[in-house]
Design an enzyme around this catalytic site. Structure first.
Site, PDB file in Angstrom:
ATOM      1  N   ARG A 127      -8.705  10.141   4.692  1.00 51.29           N
ATOM      2  CA  ARG A 127      -9.529   9.551   3.629  1.00 51.29           C
ATOM      3  C   ARG A 127     -10.664   8.697   4.176  1.00 51.29           C
ATOM      4  NH1 ARG A 127      -5.251   7.178  -0.651  1.00 51.29           N
ATOM      5  NH2 ARG A 127      -6.127   5.262   0.184  1.00 51.29           N
ATOM      6  N   GLY A 169      -9.205   9.388  -9.736  1.00 50.28           N
ATOM      7  CA  GLY A 169      -8.280  10.501  -9.922  1.00 50.28           C
ATOM      8  C   GLY A 169      -7.599  10.438 -11.278  1.00 50.28           C
ATOM      9  N   ASP A 170      -6.438  11.095 -11.387  1.00 48.03           N
ATOM     10  CA  ASP A 170      -5.799  11.207 -12.706  1.00 48.03           C
ATOM     11  C   ASP A 170      -5.393   9.842 -13.264  1.00 48.03           C
ATOM     12  OD1 ASP A 170      -3.820  11.439 -10.579  1.00 48.03           O
ATOM     13  OD2 ASP A 170      -2.363  11.626 -12.187  1.00 48.03           O
ATOM     14  N   GLY A 171      -5.003   8.895 -12.385  1.00 48.45           N
ATOM     15  CA  GLY A 171      -4.633   7.558 -12.863  1.00 48.45           C
ATOM     16  C   GLY A 171      -5.821   6.879 -13.534  1.00 48.45           C
ATOM     17  N   ASP A 187      -7.078  14.901  -3.203  1.00 52.90           N
ATOM     18  CA  ASP A 187      -5.992  15.839  -3.525  1.00 52.90           C
ATOM     19  C   ASP A 187      -6.480  17.097  -4.259  1.00 52.90           C
ATOM     20  OD1 ASP A 187      -4.466  13.803  -2.502  1.00 52.90           O
ATOM     21  OD2 ASP A 187      -3.795  13.062  -4.443  1.00 52.90           O
ATOM     22  N   HIS A 229      -3.804   8.279   6.359  1.00 55.11           N
ATOM     23  CA  HIS A 229      -5.067   7.811   5.774  1.00 55.11           C
ATOM     24  C   HIS A 229      -6.294   8.177   6.588  1.00 55.11           C
ATOM     25  CE1 HIS A 229      -2.034   5.567   3.580  1.00 55.11           C
ATOM     26  NE2 HIS A 229      -2.924   5.508   2.601  1.00 55.11           N
ATOM     27  N   GLU A 264       2.539  16.842   2.313  1.00 57.22           N
ATOM     28  CA  GLU A 264       3.503  15.729   2.183  1.00 57.22           C
ATOM     29  C   GLU A 264       4.478  15.930   1.016  1.00 57.22           C
ATOM     30  OE1 GLU A 264       1.306  12.096   1.504  1.00 57.22           O
ATOM     31  OE2 GLU A 264       0.479  12.806  -0.402  1.00 57.22           O
ATOM     32  N   GLY A 274      -1.951  14.856  -0.167  1.00 57.86           N
ATOM     33  CA  GLY A 274      -2.151  15.757  -1.306  1.00 57.86           C
ATOM     34  C   GLY A 274      -1.213  15.510  -2.464  1.00 57.86           C
TER      35      GLY A 274
HETATM   36  O1  F6P Z   1      -4.132  10.469  -4.189  1.00 57.92           O
HETATM   37  C1  F6P Z   1      -4.748  10.309  -2.961  1.00 57.92           C
HETATM   38  C2  F6P Z   1      -3.749   9.984  -1.883  1.00 57.92           C
HETATM   39  O2  F6P Z   1      -4.414   9.855  -0.648  1.00 57.92           O
HETATM   40  C3  F6P Z   1      -2.605  10.976  -1.757  1.00 57.92           C
HETATM   41  O3  F6P Z   1      -2.947  12.154  -1.074  1.00 57.92           O
HETATM   42  C4  F6P Z   1      -1.586  10.124  -1.053  1.00 57.92           C
HETATM   43  O4  F6P Z   1      -0.274  10.590  -1.319  1.00 57.92           O
HETATM   44  C5  F6P Z   1      -1.800   8.764  -1.664  1.00 57.92           C
HETATM   45  O5  F6P Z   1      -3.117   8.745  -2.163  1.00 57.92           O
HETATM   46  C6  F6P Z   1      -1.630   7.631  -0.693  1.00 57.92           C
HETATM   47  O6  F6P Z   1      -1.731   6.434  -1.397  1.00 57.92           O
HETATM   48  P1  F6P Z   1      -1.853   5.013  -0.692  1.00 57.92           P
HETATM   49  O7  F6P Z   1      -3.240   4.873  -0.151  1.00 57.92           O
HETATM   50  O8  F6P Z   1      -1.575   4.053  -1.786  1.00 57.92           O
HETATM   51  O9  F6P Z   1      -0.843   4.976   0.421  1.00 57.92           O
END
Ligand code: F6P
Length: 350
Positions: free
Chosen positions: A263, A91-93, A116, A260, A210, A159
């Protein structure tokens, strides 16, 4: 990510007989000098697996790792491995770090990945379709309880500061209200929409991103992760919204935070194809020695842009987004009147 790794690796092996080295756990593997050769066999049978077979890490920014700049160590390991190029998937990071590393003389190609869907210059990122499918399925399941118990069901999505997942899954799941980070909501408008829907249908579905917040309110923070390039983790707005709505409606309300789950698991066929396409396209750039670029999709076509056009930026839902306009045309409540007055034209035939 496995589909993208497979797309990059197999294309390079087949088209250019390239040796592929997988760096373990993202930039942490560079800092800790951990990598392994990936064979053709290693890259087979991974297409349907979520996640990444070489691991990832979201707290290993080489420019600020435990308070130190370790970017030189990354460049040294890159030179020691005699890499022709580094393909980064994230992603952007990740893409922002990649752009900074190009300044040290590393040849980098970026592949945009995030659920996201908030990266600049590209209309889609892979992972998004899978997340939207999972949230849609969850809404369908939550509707069962909403309907039989005559309740308001709130679904909180991920998101970060962009509402793409909430908007798309909200439409796909038939939500009555969708609350987006892009538009702080007026709780009275949301309550009116819920009460109206309870009157006619005896249940209501509210999807809240969120990163959404009430007018004059703050975003809800779940936790702060020290050492993370983006330390704030959002979460909790669903429960807060439940409490707010309970003051303004007689209906029973339940809130579910999907977290999560969005994901995980096997990626959709769309994401598998898309990630394979992006990976293979990135490999083509490497073969052509075209570096310091990110692969993007616009108008269903893949192309590339300079890495700095996607670095250090994110993309929110614009008011003229066609999907947002469709939702407005369908009477979905966004908890704001300004959106309708903002000049955004509804999707209507000319
Ligand atoms: O950027 C992807 C994401 O899943 C976001 O939607 C969410 O806010 C964040 O990462 C959650 O991060 P972590 O897995 O570090 O809790």
């Amino acid at each position: 990510m496995n589909a993208a790794i497979r797309g990059v690796a197999k294309t390079l092996m087949l088209r250019a007989q390239t040796e592929i080295i997988g760096i373990e756990d993202g930039f942490l593997g560079f800092i800790e000098r951990r990598s392994r050769t990936l064979t053709y066999q290693d890259c087979s049978g991974i297409l349907s697996l979520g996640g990444t077979m070489i691991g990832t890490h979201n707290r290993a920014n080489p420019f600020d790792y435990m308070g130190e700049d370790r970017s030189r160590a990354v460049k040294e390991y890159y030179d020691e491995l005699a890499l022709d190029a580094l393909v980064i998937i994230g992603g952007d990071g990740t893409l922002s770090i990649g752009y900074e590393l190009t300044k040290l003389g590393m040849n980098i190609v970026g592949v945009p990945k995030t659920i996201d869907n908030d990266l600049m210059c590209t209309e889609r990122t892979f992972g998004f379709d899978t997340a939207v499918s999972i949230v849609t399925d969850a809404i369908d399941r939550l509707r069962t309880t909403g309907q039989s118990h005559q309740r308001i069901m709130i679904v909180e999505t991920m998101g970060r500061n962009a509402g793409w997942i909430a908007l798309h899954a909200g439409i796909a799941g038939g939500a009555d209200s969708i609350l987006l980070p892009e538009h702080p909501y007026d709780i009275n408008l949301v309550a009116d929409a819920c009460n109206q829907r309870m009157g006619t249908h005896h249940f209501s579905i509210v999807v809240v991103a969120e990163g959404a917040k009430p007018i004059n309110g703050e975003v809800c923070t779940r936790e702060t992760i020290k050492d993370s390039p983006e330390p704030t983790r959002l979460g909790g707005i669903g429960d807060q919204l439940k409490q707010q709505l309970e003051q303004l409606t007689d209906a029973e309300i339940r809130s579910t935070t999907l977290g999560h789950i969005q994901r995980g698991g096997s990626p959709t066929s769309f994401d598998r194809i898309f990630a394979t396409n992006l990976g293979s396209y990135a490999a083509g750039l490497v073969i052509n020695k075209q570096f310091n670029l990110a692969v993007i999709q616009r108008g269903n076509q893949l192309s590339e842009v300079p890495l700095d056009s996607v670095a250090h930026k994110t993309r929110n839902i614009p008011n003229d987004d066609p999907t947002l306009q469709t939702a407005l045309s369908m009477g979905i409540c966004f908890g704001t009147e300004t959106l309708l007055r903002s000049g955004a034209k509804l999707n209507e035939p000319e």
